[in-house]
Design an enzyme around this catalytic site. Structure first.
Site, short mmCIF file in Angstrom:
data_model
loop_
_atom_site.label_atom_id
_atom_site.label_comp_id
_atom_site.label_asym_id
_atom_site.label_seq_id
_atom_site.Cartn_x
_atom_site.Cartn_y
_atom_site.Cartn_z
N SER A 543 9.52 -18.54 -3.39
CA SER A 543 8.25 -18.73 -4.03
C SER A 543 8.19 -20.06 -4.68
O SER A 543 8.53 -21.19 -4.38
CB SER A 543 7.63 -17.45 -4.76
OG SER A 543 6.29 -17.44 -4.81
N ASP A 628 2.21 -13.63 4.65
CA ASP A 628 2.27 -13.97 3.16
C ASP A 628 1.20 -14.26 2.88
O ASP A 628 0.42 -15.43 3.30
CB ASP A 628 3.59 -15.03 3.14
CG ASP A 628 3.97 -15.15 1.56
OD1 ASP A 628 3.05 -14.81 0.56
OD2 ASP A 628 5.02 -15.42 1.46
N HIS A 663 4.91 -11.86 1.43
CA HIS A 663 5.59 -12.43 0.26
C HIS A 663 6.78 -11.80 -0.04
O HIS A 663 7.67 -12.28 -0.58
CB HIS A 663 4.63 -12.68 -0.75
CG HIS A 663 5.11 -13.48 -1.81
ND1 HIS A 663 5.02 -15.21 -1.23
CD2 HIS A 663 5.32 -13.49 -3.13
CE1 HIS A 663 5.45 -15.73 -2.50
NE2 HIS A 663 6.02 -14.98 -3.61
#
Length: 691
Positions: A543, A628, A663
């Site tokens: 991330s 995501d 995610h």
């Protein structure tokens, strides 16, 4: 290395001009920003096929790693029960099953088990499944819960009657999953998301027995830099709405027994004023940065006078101690602090005499308060773990100072594997010096007997954003690296809050590059101290940590033999200019607003996608999820497409897209391990380790 040559796919080049502040960027892969386009899906499938074919020689090893890591996990495991409102609540796993079972027992642990939710049954027919936000009404009859089957964190809330077992037909769509019951046992407050940006912007009120269309809008947050949530105070007296942005907070309250009354502002939002509050007796206790308390302090105010002019200090601000949180009990105040990068738990009797700290001796540990829902008890429940010590759940009697270890995570082994012994591993904390002189801690763990001759394969992990602290947690799957000679290290770089709030402030906005140079300086330090060398050093981040990976491979690619980037945020400028993308506007205080030229210029100078150049890059494994909602899939996809054209080496470059997940990756206990097995096989294959 791959045994047969497989040619990678090449994405079509379709130039697209992006203009801002009189500056024009050309994005050749902008067309990939559309998951509904069959050509995009086809390209992702081609990349997946290339990854699968190129790593076919590691498939058996991946399976071996998966079985090895799975074997360490106690399959028929359960959480330590916690007591709340007359019931013990338990989460358990059954052998061979991927998902948890949530249950409770009335009054004592010998009582008959009442299964609330069997997620294994609920997950059937879904490629992804997550149950979240379980909330029980005060009369113990109703349970609200959120379900996500897409992995975009858009939950559908439903309500179950725990007496009859009936799940009511009403479905509250597009929520955060969380909800809280008022004391009337029929009013449920919850937050709903914007359909496009997925920002939690509305608080609704639902009455049991009505339809979703009948729900009342309690509050709509117009400011798109704020999110809203709702919860109940530990004392059960108040329903509380929280409004939060990166630098500013606000709360509103209503008595839980009068849920239809108007909410009252606790302290109106003031830019730069952050606070959180807890109710106790006839006061609220407030953790805040008021009066330039950079590391936060504790204040209190009477229930009837909550605006900031009434707040008075309880624990003053300290330059060298970060005040992270508090837990309030009837007779004790528990303060979670951080000093010199280490967790501290401070016990303060309300009577004012005899405060003390829990003793911790390691330098590579994390200690944290856990589920403490009971108000009238001397027992504090906390967790402890280190890089080499499995997670323990401990009940601590704050009156007698006696501790009871309720559970230590069991690390199993197969019959032919040696049994886990934490004494076989060495933990260490060392300090690197950054380019500007800042001292940056590095925590590490490795098998005892490691020699500093520069040949140890080393995985250096980093994040460095949002003030998130990278604490030293234990991982049983990580043993698969340690037992094959790897050093695992964490770089506690600026942008996190590891050394207090200033550590965060010095790694964001126009100081963001400190995050990248800190990580690079930590890497150079590990090499200079002969823990490892560039041919054996690997880096990993996900991330915003994937942004870190993208930056370091542009700046100092020669330091790393391989890099793992999970769901990486690499197309910084384009994303932060697109206000329709989830999270964007709320992140201006973290990255800067590129609509302002000085931020645009600075972000453009480090944005990984914009700074890919013709040079050698390390071997790279990049993972993303098609759905995501945090980092859109097209960021890593465009990054890989550009790298394929510009990089001047023959090193591996893999893009692995999970076409069903978002995610957090795959759902399910064991599917997630399969993803880790892919990453580890990538590292071990580069090291020539075949078994």
């Amino acid at each position: 290395m791959p045994e047969t040559i497989v040619l990678p796919p090449n994405a079509s080049i379709i130039p697209h001009s992006l203009e801002k502040h009189g500056h024009i960027r050309t994005d050749n892969y902008y067309w990939l920003n559309n998951r509904e386009n069959p050509e995009v899906v086809d390209y992702l499938n081609q990349e997946n096929e290339y990854y699968q074919q190129s790593t076919a020689h590691t498939k058996d090893f991946q399976k071996e790693l998966f079985e090895e890591m799975k074997a360490r996990i106690k399959e028929d495991d359960e959480s330590v029960p916690y007591f709340y409102n007359g019931y013990y609540y338990i989460t358990r796993f059954e052998k061979g099953k991927d998902y948890p079972i949530h249950s409770r027992k009335k009054g004592n642990l010998q009582a008959k088990e009442e299964i609330l939710f069997d997620c294994n049954e609920m997950a059937q027919g879904h490629a992804y499944f997550n149950l979240s936000g379980l909330s029980i009404s005060e009369d113990n009859i109703w349970a609200s819960f959120g379900v996500d089957t897409v992995s975009r964190r858009q939950y559908t809330i439903q309500i179950k009657n725990l007496i009859t077992g009936e799940i009511l037909p009403v479905k509250l769509e597009n929520t955060t999953g969380g909800a809280t019951w008022a004391s009337d046992n029929k009013t449920l407050f919850y937050s709903r998301k914007d359909e496009v940006t997925l920002r939690a912007d509305k608080i609704y009120k639902h009455k049991v027995g009505t339809t979703a269309e009948d729900d009342t809008l309690v509050y709509f947050e117009k400011d798109d830099t704020f999110d809203v949530s709702v919860y109940k105070s530990k004392s059960k007296k108040y329903i509380i709405i929280n409004f939060s942005s990166t630098l500013t907070t606000e709360y509103q309250t209503v008595l839980s027994e009068t849920p239809d009354a108007k909410f009252k502002v606790f302290q109106k939002r003031t830019r730069g004023l952050e606070y959180s509050m807890s109710h106790y007796g006839d006061h609220f206790y407030i953790v805040t940065n008021k009066d330039k308390a950079t590391n936060f302090k504790l204040m209190k105010t009477p229930e009837a006078q909550t605006s900031k002019e009434n707040w008075v200090d309880v624990i003053a601000h300290r330059e060298d101690v970060l005040l992270e949180d508090i837990d309030i009990f009837k007779d004790y105040l528990v303060v979670s602090e951080r000093a010199d990068g280490l967790n501290k738990i401070r016990i303060i009797p309300w009577g004012g005499e005899g405060e003390y700290y829990l003793p911790f001796e390691s330098e590579t540990y994390m200690a944290y308060t856990t589920t403490n829902l009971d108000f009238d008890t001397p027992i504090l429940r906390y967790g402890y773990q280190s890089l080499a010590t499995p997670t323990s759940v401990i009940d601590f009697d704050m009156q007698t100072k006696q501790k009871t270890i309720l559970k230590e995570q069991e690390v199993l082994s197969r019959d032919f594997d040696s049994k886990f012994d934490k004494n076989n591993y060495q933990e260490e904390r060392i300090w690197s010096t950054a380019t500007d002189g800042a001292k940056v801690p590095i925590s590490m763990v490795y098998r005892k007997g490691m020699k500093k001759e520069g040949a140890n394969p080393t995985l250096l992990y980093g994040y460095g954003s949002y003030g998130v602290t990278m604490d030293c947690h234990f991982s049983s799957v990580r043993l698969s690296l340690l037992d094959r000679g790897f050093i695992f290290a964490i770089a506690h770089i600026r942008g996190g809050e590891d050394l207090g709030r200033p550590w965060y402030e010095n790694g964001k906005l126009l100081k963001k590059k400190n995050t990248f140079t800190d990580f690079i300086d930590c890497s150079k330090f590990l090499i200079s101290e002969k823990y490892t060398s560039p041919s054996h050093l690997y880096a990993e981040g996900g991330s915003a940590g994937g942004l870190l990976m993208g930056a370091i491979v542009n700046i100092s690619p020669e330091l790393y033999h391989g890099v793992i980037a999970q769901v990486p945020f690499v197309d910084v400028v384009t994303t932060m200019l697109d206000e329709t993308i989830p999270l964007t506007t709320g992140e201006y205080d973290e990255w800067g607003n590129p609509n302002v030229k000085k931020y645009y210029d600075y972000m453009l100078s480090y944005s990984p996608y914009d700074n890919v150049t013709a040079q050698n890059y390390p071997n790279m494994y990049i993972a993303t999820g098609l759905h995501d909602s945090q980092v859109q899939y097209w960021e890593p996809v465009k990054w890989v497409a550009k790298l394929r054209v510009l990089k001047t080496d023959n090193n591996q470059l893999y893009l692995d897209t999970n076409m069903d997940a978002g995610h957090g990756g795959a759902s399910g206990r064991y599917e997630a391990i399969k993803e880790i097995a892919k990453e580890y096989s990538f590292l071990l294959d580069l090291e020539g380790i075949k078994r």
